[in-house]
Motif scaffolding. Structure first.
Motif, mmCIF file in Angstrom:
data_model
loop_
_atom_site.group_PDB
_atom_site.id
_atom_site.type_symbol
_atom_site.label_atom_id
_atom_site.label_comp_id
_atom_site.label_asym_id
_atom_site.label_seq_id
_atom_site.Cartn_x
_atom_site.Cartn_y
_atom_site.Cartn_z
ATOM 1 N N SER A 141 0.848 -1.188 0.000
ATOM 2 C CA SER A 141 0.000 0.000 0.000
ATOM 3 C C SER A 141 0.886 1.242 0.000
ATOM 4 O O SER A 141 2.086 1.154 0.209
ATOM 5 N N TYR A 142 0.259 2.391 -0.237
ATOM 6 C CA TYR A 142 0.979 3.640 -0.053
ATOM 7 C C TYR A 142 0.020 4.712 0.450
ATOM 8 O O TYR A 142 -1.173 4.684 0.183
ATOM 9 N N ILE A 143 0.571 5.613 1.220
ATOM 10 C CA ILE A 143 -0.176 6.692 1.847
ATOM 11 C C ILE A 143 0.484 8.003 1.437
ATOM 12 O O ILE A 143 1.711 8.081 1.360
ATOM 13 N N ILE A 144 -0.324 9.029 1.200
ATOM 14 C CA ILE A 144 0.213 10.359 0.944
ATOM 15 C C ILE A 144 -0.175 11.242 2.119
ATOM 16 O O ILE A 144 -1.339 11.269 2.533
ATOM 17 N N ARG A 145 0.835 11.931 2.659
ATOM 18 C CA ARG A 145 0.599 12.821 3.797
ATOM 19 C C ARG A 145 1.004 14.245 3.434
ATOM 20 O O ARG A 145 2.015 14.454 2.761
ATOM 21 N N ILE A 146 0.229 15.196 3.913
ATOM 22 C CA ILE A 146 0.581 16.609 3.835
ATOM 23 C C ILE A 146 0.774 17.070 5.267
ATOM 24 O O ILE A 146 -0.164 17.006 6.082
ATOM 25 N N GLU A 147 1.992 17.508 5.576
ATOM 26 C CA GLU A 147 2.327 17.945 6.948
ATOM 27 C C GLU A 147 1.857 16.924 7.979
ATOM 28 O O GLU A 147 1.166 17.255 8.935
ATOM 29 N N ASP A 148 2.197 15.652 7.758
ATOM 30 C CA ASP A 148 1.903 14.530 8.646
ATOM 31 C C ASP A 148 0.423 14.160 8.750
ATOM 32 O O ASP A 148 0.036 13.424 9.646
ATOM 33 N N VAL A 149 -0.433 14.669 7.871
ATOM 34 C CA VAL A 149 -1.852 14.316 7.880
ATOM 35 C C VAL A 149 -2.122 13.436 6.657
ATOM 36 O O VAL A 149 -1.930 13.871 5.521
ATOM 37 N N ALA A 150 -2.569 12.197 6.913
ATOM 38 C CA ALA A 150 -2.861 11.271 5.820
ATOM 39 C C ALA A 150 -4.072 11.770 5.032
ATOM 40 O O ALA A 150 -5.045 12.252 5.615
ATOM 41 N N GLN A 151 -4.002 11.648 3.713
ATOM 42 C CA GLN A 151 -5.063 12.124 2.838
ATOM 43 C C GLN A 151 -5.963 10.963 2.421
ATOM 44 O O GLN A 151 -5.507 9.835 2.250
ATOM 45 N N ASP A 152 -7.256 11.256 2.244
ATOM 46 C CA ASP A 152 -8.188 10.224 1.803
ATOM 47 C C ASP A 152 -7.972 9.939 0.314
ATOM 48 O O ASP A 152 -7.158 10.576 -0.343
ATOM 49 N N ASP A 153 -8.711 8.968 -0.218
ATOM 50 C CA ASP A 153 -8.500 8.535 -1.602
ATOM 51 C C ASP A 153 -8.686 9.662 -2.609
ATOM 52 O O ASP A 153 -7.932 9.766 -3.573
ATOM 53 N N HIS A 154 -9.700 10.509 -2.414
ATOM 54 C CA HIS A 154 -9.926 11.592 -3.366
ATOM 55 C C HIS A 154 -8.719 12.517 -3.427
ATOM 56 O O HIS A 154 -8.208 12.816 -4.503
ATOM 57 N N TYR A 155 -8.248 12.987 -2.271
ATOM 58 C CA TYR A 155 -7.130 13.925 -2.258
ATOM 59 C C TYR A 155 -5.810 13.252 -2.622
ATOM 60 O O TYR A 155 -4.933 13.874 -3.212
#
Length: 169
Positions: A141-155
């Motif tokens: 899997s992979y996760i995208i974070r902005i400033e340590d906040v994980a983003q949902d699938d849309h973002y």
């Protein structure tokens, strides 16, 4: 003579401790490139794993993750953390972190929302969970974070679209 040797040893210990403390308080924009340099110099297996993900194509776009992260902001770094590893190094669980610093993003809202998400000079992180079995690498899997906040699938998809288009994909 013995007293002088003890002073030298004590001085070396204090210098090493000071370097460790300075490293621990460094911001990510300085720490991540240092970690990447250390891994590329002294930990070739981790560096090779990071290079594999740099060369991987972004799903649905005509660019690689490495190119995408290079064009995303002012600096980027790739760091590998070991979660669990076998004695032979051929199997294990790892996390590959791709960091881009000073990223500006404008993200389209989800359906039903009317405000655009604007980010300026942020740290963007893509975290790949990786399983190696008998030398074969599989992304779980992979996760995208902005400033340590994980983003949902849309973002997550919107961030990939935004950055891939910036990278020419």
């Amino acid at each position: 003579m013995g007293n002088r040797i003890m002073r030298i040893i004590f001085g070396i210990i204090i210098a090493i401790a000071a370097l460790v403390v300075v490293y621990l308080v460094l911001p990510g924009s300085m720490k991540y490139p240092l970690q990447e340099w250390f891994q590329s110099t002294f930990q070739s297996s981790k560096h090779e794993l990071a290079e594999t993900y740099k060369k991987a194509k972004v799903p649905g776009y005509n660019c690689t993750f490495g190119t995408m992260m290079e064009k995303a902001g002012d600096g980027n770094a790739w760091v590998v953390e070991t979660i669990d590893e076998s004695d032979d190094g051929q199997s294990g669980t790892y996390e590959v972190f791709a960091y881009a610093m000073d990223v500006d993003l404008k993200l389209e809202p989800e359906n039903g929302q009317d405000n655009q998400m604007n980010y300026s000079k942020i740290t963007l992180e893509i975290n790949f969970k990786v399983e190696k079995k008998a030398g074969k690498t599989v992304t779980t899997s992979y996760i995208i974070r902005i400033e340590d906040v994980a983003q949902d699938d849309h973002y997550k998809n919107e961030i990939l679209r935004n950055l891939a288009l910036r990278a020419g994909g």
